[in-house]
Design a protein around this motif. Structure first.
Motif, PDB file in Angstrom:
ATOM      1  N   LEU A   1      33.979  -8.138  79.019  1.00  0.00           N
ATOM      2  CA  LEU A   1      33.500  -9.245  79.849  1.00  0.00           C
ATOM      3  C   LEU A   1      34.409 -10.466  79.730  1.00  0.00           C
ATOM      4  CD1 LEU A   1      29.625  -9.113  79.362  1.00  0.00           C
ATOM      5  CD2 LEU A   1      30.902  -8.647  81.459  1.00  0.00           C
ATOM      6  N   ALA A   2      34.896 -10.750  78.511  1.00  0.00           N
ATOM      7  CA  ALA A   2      35.832 -11.865  78.318  1.00  0.00           C
ATOM      8  C   ALA A   2      37.118 -11.620  79.090  1.00  0.00           C
ATOM      9  CB  ALA A   2      36.132 -12.051  76.834  1.00  0.00           C
TER      10      ALA A   2
ATOM     11  N   MET B   1      30.009  -5.773  70.760  1.00  0.00           N
ATOM     12  CA  MET B   1      31.292  -6.469  70.758  1.00  0.00           C
ATOM     13  C   MET B   1      32.249  -5.902  71.798  1.00  0.00           C
ATOM     14  SD  MET B   1      31.139  -8.957  68.711  1.00  0.00           S
ATOM     15  CE  MET B   1      32.870  -9.369  68.633  1.00  0.00           C
TER      16      MET B   1
ATOM     17  N   ALA C   1      25.403  -4.091  80.584  1.00  0.00           N
ATOM     18  CA  ALA C   1      25.611  -4.563  79.218  1.00  0.00           C
ATOM     19  C   ALA C   1      24.477  -4.109  78.309  1.00  0.00           C
ATOM     20  CB  ALA C   1      25.719  -6.087  79.207  1.00  0.00           C
TER      21      ALA C   1
ATOM     22  N   ARG D   1      24.672  -0.341  74.920  1.00  0.00           N
ATOM     23  CA  ARG D   1      24.511  -0.462  73.486  1.00  0.00           C
ATOM     24  C   ARG D   1      24.595   0.888  72.790  1.00  0.00           C
ATOM     25  NH1 ARG D   1      18.901  -3.281  73.050  1.00  0.00           N
ATOM     26  NH2 ARG D   1      18.532  -1.675  74.626  1.00  0.00           N
TER      27      ARG D   1
ATOM     28  N   LEU E   1      31.331  -7.351  75.124  1.00  0.00           N
ATOM     29  CA  LEU E   1      31.736  -8.756  75.210  1.00  0.00           C
ATOM     30  C   LEU E   1      33.243  -8.894  75.401  1.00  0.00           C
ATOM     31  CD1 LEU E   1      29.499 -10.392  72.448  1.00  0.00           C
ATOM     32  CD2 LEU E   1      29.174 -10.455  74.931  1.00  0.00           C
TER      33      LEU E   1
ATOM     34  N   GLY F   1      38.078  -3.202  74.021  1.00  0.00           N
ATOM     35  CA  GLY F   1      36.712  -2.940  74.459  1.00  0.00           C
ATOM     36  C   GLY F   1      36.544  -1.530  74.977  1.00  0.00           C
TER      37      GLY F   1
END
Length: 316
Positions: free
Chosen positions: A7-8, A1, A300, A304, A4, A249
Motif C-alpha cells: 500500500l505504501a 506488514m 487488506a 491476513r 502495508l 510485500g
C-alpha cells in the motif's frame, strides 16, 4: 506488514501524475519516462543489491538465492531471463502508460491501467498455477474494479465523456506489463530468490534499456531546479523506494493480491488531484473513490491469512 508495504508503494506510485503536473514546461511523456527509469532503475539496483548483501551476511545459513546463483552451471539462465523480462516490462510500461494518459487524460488513463492490472494478474496466475484466486480476492477485486470504472468514466466535473481506443489499448497494455512483472517476481520468490536481488535485477536491466534511449529525447528541462527535483522524485521515490517496498510485500502475498492493492495508486492520484491541483471530480467519480477504498479495505482484511507455500505445484 506485507500489505502495508504494498500500500505504501501504491501511494508513492500515485504521486507520479501530480509530480509531472507541478514540473517544468517543455517536458514530454517519453523524456520523463526515460529519465525516470534511468534514475529510478539505477537507484533501485543500488538499494536492492545492498539490502540483498546485508540479508545474506545476517543470515548466511538461510540466505535466499543471490546473484551468485545466476551462473549457467547452476541453472541460472531461466531466472536471469525472468529478471530481464521484468526490466523489459517496466520499461515498456512507461510509454504505454503515458500513451493512455496522453490520449484519455491522467484520471482515465491511470484508472484503466491500474484497474486492469489485478484482473490480468489474477488470470495469468490462474493460467500458471491452474488454481482460482481466493473468494476474498474475487470480491475485493470486483469492488475495486467497479470503483476504478466509476472513477474513470466520472472524471472531472463538467468534462466530456468518451475514450480514445488507442489510448485505451495503451492503458490496458500497461496493466498487462504490470501483471507480468508481479507474476514473474512471484515465481522467482517461490524458487527461493532473495526479493531484493529480484527487484535489483529488474531496476538494473530497465536502467540499461532506457539509457539507450537518452540520445533520442529532449532533456533540456533538466537544466532547471524544478526539473531536477521532479526527475529525482519520480526516479528515487516512485521507482527505487516504491519497488523495494512492493517486492518485499510481494514475498508474503499472491501476485493477484499485490496487484489489487496497487489500486491505491489511482486513489492517491485522485486525492492529490483534488487537494493539490484543485481538480473537481464528478459525483460518479466520488462514488468510485468510495467503492475503490472499500475494495482495498476488504482485500487488506482478507490478506491476513498466509499464502500457499507451493503456488506453482502444478506448473509444467
Amino acid at each position: 506488514m506485507h500489505v502495508l508495504a504494498v500500500l505504501a508503494a501504491a501511494v508513492l506510485f500515485g504521486t507520479t501524475g501530480t509530480s509531472q503536473a507541478l514540473g517544468p514546461d517543455g517536458t514530454t511523456p517519453l523524456s520523463i519516462g526515460v529519465m525516470r527509469m534511468v534514475i529510478g532503475g539505477a537507484g533501485l539496483a543500488l538499494i536492492a543489491f545492498a539490502l540483498a548483501a546485508r540479508h545474506a551476511r545476517r543470515r548466511p545459513g538461510a540466505a535466499a538465492k543471490s546473484l551468485r546463483s545466476l551462473s549457467p552451471s547452476k541453472g541460472g539462465i531461466r531466472p536471469l531471463a525472468l529478471m530481464v523480462l521484468t526490466g523489459v516490462c517496466i520499461s515498456v510500461y512507461q510509454p504505454l502508460f503515458f500513451l493512455g494518459t496522453g490520449r484519455n487524460g491522467v484520471a482515465v488513463g491511470t484508472v484503466v491501467a491500474l484497474g486492469s492490472a489485478p484482473v490480468l494478474a489474477g488470470l495469468l496466475e490462474w493460467a500458471l498455477t491452474r488454481r482460482m484466486p481466493s473468494s476474498t480476492w474475487m470480491a475485493a477485486t470486483a469492488l475495486a474494479t467497479i470503483g476504478v470504472v466509476l472513477l474513470g468514466f466520472g472524471g472531472e466535473a463538467g468534462s466530456a465523456g468518451g475514450t480514445d481506443p488507442l489510448g485505451l489499448l495503451g492503458s490496458v497494455g500497461a496493466g498487462a506489463s504490470f501483471a507480468v512483472i508481479a507474476n514473474a517476481q512471484r515465481r522467482l520468490l517461490d524458487d527461493g530468490w532473495d526479493p531484493f536481488t529480484v527487484v535489483g535485477a529488474m531496476g538494473a536491466s530497465a536502467a540499461l534499456i532506457c539509457a539507450c534511449a537518452l540520445p533520442f529525447v529532449d532533456l533540456t528541462w533538466l537544466g532547471t531546479p524544478t526539473g531536477v527535483t521532479m526527475a529525482l522524485w519520480l526516479g528515487l521515490a516512485t521507482i527505487a523506494i516504491a519497488y523495494v517496498l512492493f517486492t518485499w510485500g510481494l514475498s508474503g502475498l499472491t501476485a493477484a493480491t499485490a496487484a489489487t492493492l496497487t489500486l491505491g495508486e489511482p486513489l492517491t492520484a485522485s486525492v492529490l488531484g483534488i487537494v493539490v491541483l484543485g481538480e473537481r471530480l464528478s459525483a460518479l467519480a466520488i462514488i468510485g473513490l468510495v467503492v475503490l477504498a472499500a475494495g482495498l479495505a476488504l482485500l487488506a482484511w482478507g490478506s491476513r491469512a498466509p499464502r500457499d507455500p507451493a503456488p506453482f505445484a502444478v506448473e509444467a
